[in-house]
Design a protein around this motif. Structure first.
Motif, PDB file in Angstrom:
ATOM      1  N   LEU A 100      53.893  32.839  75.637  1.00  0.00           N
ATOM      2  CA  LEU A 100      55.171  33.436  76.028  1.00  0.00           C
ATOM      3  C   LEU A 100      54.944  34.737  76.781  1.00  0.00           C
ATOM      4  CD1 LEU A 100      58.270  33.794  75.944  1.00  0.00           C
ATOM      5  CD2 LEU A 100      57.993  34.732  73.649  1.00  0.00           C
ATOM      6  N   PHE A 101      54.117  35.591  76.218  1.00  0.00           N
ATOM      7  CA  PHE A 101      53.831  36.860  76.876  1.00  0.00           C
ATOM      8  C   PHE A 101      53.161  36.624  78.229  1.00  0.00           C
ATOM      9  CE2 PHE A 101      51.362  40.694  77.747  1.00  0.00           C
ATOM     10  CZ  PHE A 101      52.366  41.637  77.675  1.00  0.00           C
ATOM     11  N   THR A 133      58.301  42.243  74.191  1.00  0.00           N
ATOM     12  CA  THR A 133      58.041  43.045  73.007  1.00  0.00           C
ATOM     13  C   THR A 133      57.929  42.187  71.752  1.00  0.00           C
ATOM     14  OG1 THR A 133      59.221  44.901  74.011  1.00  0.00           O
ATOM     15  CG2 THR A 133      58.895  44.983  71.630  1.00  0.00           C
ATOM     16  N   LEU A 134      58.765  41.166  71.636  1.00  0.00           N
ATOM     17  CA  LEU A 134      58.764  40.342  70.422  1.00  0.00           C
ATOM     18  C   LEU A 134      57.414  39.693  70.109  1.00  0.00           C
ATOM     19  CD1 LEU A 134      62.300  38.703  70.535  1.00  0.00           C
ATOM     20  CD2 LEU A 134      61.443  40.396  68.921  1.00  0.00           C
ATOM     21  N   PRO A 135      56.783  38.998  71.057  1.00  0.00           N
ATOM     22  CA  PRO A 135      55.493  38.399  70.703  1.00  0.00           C
ATOM     23  C   PRO A 135      54.419  39.436  70.386  1.00  0.00           C
ATOM     24  CG  PRO A 135      55.971  38.011  73.024  1.00  0.00           C
ATOM     25  CD  PRO A 135      57.192  38.615  72.410  1.00  0.00           C
ATOM     26  N   ILE A 136      54.468  40.574  71.062  1.00  0.00           N
ATOM     27  CA  ILE A 136      53.485  41.621  70.780  1.00  0.00           C
ATOM     28  C   ILE A 136      53.667  42.137  69.349  1.00  0.00           C
ATOM     29  CG2 ILE A 136      52.806  43.994  71.355  1.00  0.00           C
ATOM     30  CD1 ILE A 136      53.337  43.246  74.298  1.00  0.00           C
ATOM     31  N   ILE A 137      54.905  42.386  68.962  1.00  0.00           N
ATOM     32  CA  ILE A 137      55.175  42.883  67.610  1.00  0.00           C
ATOM     33  C   ILE A 137      54.760  41.846  66.566  1.00  0.00           C
ATOM     34  CG2 ILE A 137      57.032  43.467  65.995  1.00  0.00           C
ATOM     35  CD1 ILE A 137      58.438  44.866  68.362  1.00  0.00           C
ATOM     36  N   VAL A 167      62.551  42.651  76.260  1.00  0.00           N
ATOM     37  CA  VAL A 167      62.854  42.057  74.947  1.00  0.00           C
ATOM     38  C   VAL A 167      61.882  40.932  74.624  1.00  0.00           C
ATOM     39  CG1 VAL A 167      64.568  40.733  73.643  1.00  0.00           C
ATOM     40  CG2 VAL A 167      65.283  42.709  74.989  1.00  0.00           C
ATOM     41  N   PHE A 168      61.771  39.961  75.532  1.00  0.00           N
ATOM     42  CA  PHE A 168      60.907  38.808  75.278  1.00  0.00           C
ATOM     43  C   PHE A 168      59.427  39.181  75.327  1.00  0.00           C
ATOM     44  CE2 PHE A 168      64.790  36.509  76.275  1.00  0.00           C
ATOM     45  CZ  PHE A 168      64.773  35.509  75.315  1.00  0.00           C
ATOM     46  N   ALA A 207      55.150  28.263  79.816  1.00  0.00           N
ATOM     47  CA  ALA A 207      56.257  27.685  80.597  1.00  0.00           C
ATOM     48  C   ALA A 207      57.597  28.273  80.163  1.00  0.00           C
ATOM     49  CB  ALA A 207      56.266  26.162  80.452  1.00  0.00           C
ATOM     50  N   PHE A 208      57.777  28.505  78.863  1.00  0.00           N
ATOM     51  CA  PHE A 208      59.038  29.071  78.379  1.00  0.00           C
ATOM     52  C   PHE A 208      59.219  30.499  78.875  1.00  0.00           C
ATOM     53  CE2 PHE A 208      61.616  31.370  75.260  1.00  0.00           C
ATOM     54  CZ  PHE A 208      62.791  30.642  75.372  1.00  0.00           C
TER      55      PHE A 208
END
Length: 152
Positions: A74-75, A14-18, A11-12, A132-133
């Motif tokens: 994030l990724f 896929t979101l930044p990639i999208i 989930v985390f 870091a997140f």
């Protein structure tokens, strides 16, 4: 990795990639004649002030340099977790708090009109915070202790 950690990774991750793919595609479309109104949905994610955005194809992206760096970070943090899964959750949480500090100082001093930040600084502080997140999210899920419910 635990099943929950793998789900969070999916989930985390896929979101930044999208978001980054859509921001790049939108920038490309606008640079090649599409309406600037295509940027409007991104206002839900970011202010998108043109001089604070990275420019590709001679067109500012719809998300600012800091947000772009946060998504990349994030990724990267998610990818880093399986490579270095040894950190305790508490240490990862404190690392996150420390990593957020430069970004907070940069953003607050800019908002208070004490100075104007630069895109290179936004990229550095955003990527550190995002990294870091991402690491902390997976660390927190992987290290979460399962509580045993006992009758009282």
């Amino acid at each position: 990795m635990k099943r929950e950690t793998l789900i969070a990774f999916a989930v985390f991750g896929t979101l930044p990639i999208i978001i980054l793919a859509l921001a790049t595609a939108t920038t490309y479309a606008i640079a090649h004649g599409a309406s600037p109104a295509w940027k409007l949905p991104f206002k839900l994610l970011c202010h998108g002030i043109p001089h604070r955005c990275l420019t590709i194809w001679n067109t500012p992206m719809p998300i600012c340099a800091r947000c772009t760096a946060i998504y990349v970070g994030l990724f990267s943090g998610l990818v880093l977790f399986p490579i270095a899964p040894w950190m305790r959750e508490r240490v990862a949480r404190w690392t996150l708090m420390i990593a957020l500090t430069p970004m907070a100082i940069d953003g607050i001093t800019q908002a208070m009109l004490l100075r104007e930040s630069t895109n290179p600084l936004r990229i550095v502080t955003g990527s550190i915070a995002g990294l870091a997140f991402g690491y902390w999210v997976l660390c927190a899920i992987e290290r979460r202790d399962k509580q045993v419910l006992t009758p009282s």
